[in-house]
Design an enzyme around this catalytic site. Structure first.
Site, PDB file in Angstrom:
ATOM      1  CG  HIS A  73      -1.868  -1.172   1.347  1.00 44.92           C
ATOM      2  ND1 HIS A  73      -1.724  -2.252   2.512  1.00 44.92           N
ATOM      3  CD2 HIS A  73      -2.949  -1.419   0.611  1.00 44.92           C
ATOM      4  CE1 HIS A  73      -2.763  -3.051   2.208  1.00 44.92           C
ATOM      5  NE2 HIS A  73      -3.378  -2.742   1.277  1.00 44.92           N
ATOM      6  CD  GLN A  88     -13.886  -4.954  -1.792  1.00 46.23           C
ATOM      7  OE1 GLN A  88     -14.041  -4.046  -1.920  1.00 46.23           O
ATOM      8  NE2 GLN A  88     -12.801  -5.757  -1.880  1.00 46.23           N
ATOM      9  NE  ARG A 141      -8.560 -12.026   2.416  1.00 44.51           N
ATOM     10  CZ  ARG A 141      -9.142 -11.124   1.532  1.00 44.51           C
ATOM     11  NH1 ARG A 141      -8.559 -10.530   0.369  1.00 44.51           N
ATOM     12  NH2 ARG A 141     -10.703 -10.746   1.623  1.00 44.51           N
TER      13      ARG A 141
END
Ligand code: AMP
Length: 286
Positions: A36, A60, A193
């Site tokens: 990011h 989503q 994740r």
């Protein structure tokens, strides 16, 4: 500056627009890492003002996915953004973005639905409706922030291709800036994740990048037959891996390739336990 409401963001944006400043947007779901950060740095460098949105977008996520346990680390995210020179961290609540919870189905709420040809494959196959949720929220963010530039990672390349298509088809006045995948030294692509992975899972997760790097090396050595290139993957897989897809597709329109060329992207998704990981590599040379 941390802002939670659309009204406050709009006031700031109006002020900046009046001053003729360029605005960049980096949409994220938070739990920010160096992947990011690379988008954020690019945005800060290119634009007069940078807005980072941090929003775990419920629409989503598919039923049974990790919406509730998705990592949320807003304090750390805010600090990282502040240090990087971000002007606004926009962290709305789900109620702020979707005021009437019952509207979360597209029977009652306006969705932006990308073309089926782009969403019936790769991640869209197992995550039905996922890209409708992504396009809807990104469209909302574009309308709220009105950015000149929006930064997206090639890590989620199907998403990037679909969003470019949305911007083109709907004449949205924003320029999408693609940003390269940031990896650990081991090759593992950074992902929020990855927090779910044990040390052993992480070792197994290296299969994704190893498979992709090896395919690229074989392609560079002159192998273009997709069947032959696919076969090189199996030696990296063991019974801890559940391969969801390994596919060769066109970099612009996701059409399937039987013969690889420089306009091909290799996409992979595999599960290690409950954790689903994705990665991809472009076969473009130079
Ligand atoms: P997410 O928070 O997972 O929705 O990601 C927000 C943005 O960061 C998306 O445009 C992602 O593609 C991008 N991103 C996530 N991980 C990486 C990475 N390892 N390298 C580059 N961009 C990334």
């Amino acid at each position: 500056m941390l802002i939670h409401t659309i009204k406050e963001v709009r006031e700031k944006i109006e002020e900046w627009k009046k001053q003729g400043l360029t605005i960049g947007l980096v949409p994220t779901m938070g739990a920010l890492h160096n992947g990011h950060l690379s988008l954020i740095k690019k945005c800060v460098e290119k634009c007069d003002k940078t807005v980072v949105s941090v929003f775990v977008n419920p629409i989503q996520f598919c039923p049974g996915e990790d919406l509730d346990k998705y990592p949320r680390t807003l304090d750390a995210d805010e600090k990282l953004c502040k240090d990087a020179g971000v002007d606004i961290v926009f962290a709305p609540s789900p109620q702020e973005m979707y005021p009437d919870a019952q509207m979360m189905s597209n029977d009652f709420f306006t969705y932006v639905i990308p073309p089926f040809f782009y969403t019936d494959k790769l991640c869209g196959k197992s995550r039905v409706g996922h890209f409708d949720g992504v396009c809807t929220v990104v469209n909302k963010l574009f309308n709220i922030v009105q950015p000149d530039f929006a930064f997206f990672g090639e890590k989620d390349r199907q998403q990037l291709i679909i969003l470019k298509k949305m911007v083109k088809d709907l004449n949205i006045p924003v320029q999408i800036i693609p940003c390269p995948i940031v990896r650990e030294e081991s090759g593992l692509a950074l992902s929020s994740r990855n927090k779910y992975l044990s040390d052993n899972d992480k070792k197994n997760a290296l299969a994704l990048s190893k498979i992709l790097f090896n395919i690229k090396a074989c392609y560079n050595n002159g192998i273009t037959d997709v069947k032959a290139l696919t076969e090189t993957a199996y030696s990296y897989l063991n019974n801890n891996h559940s391969l969801e897809y390994l596919e060769f597709r066109d970099a612009e329109n996701l059409e399937e390739k039987k013969t690889a060329d420089d306009n091909t992207v290799v996409f992979i998704a595999l599960k290690i336990g409950d954790v689903r990981l994705i990665d991809n590599i472009s076969l473009a040379r130079g």
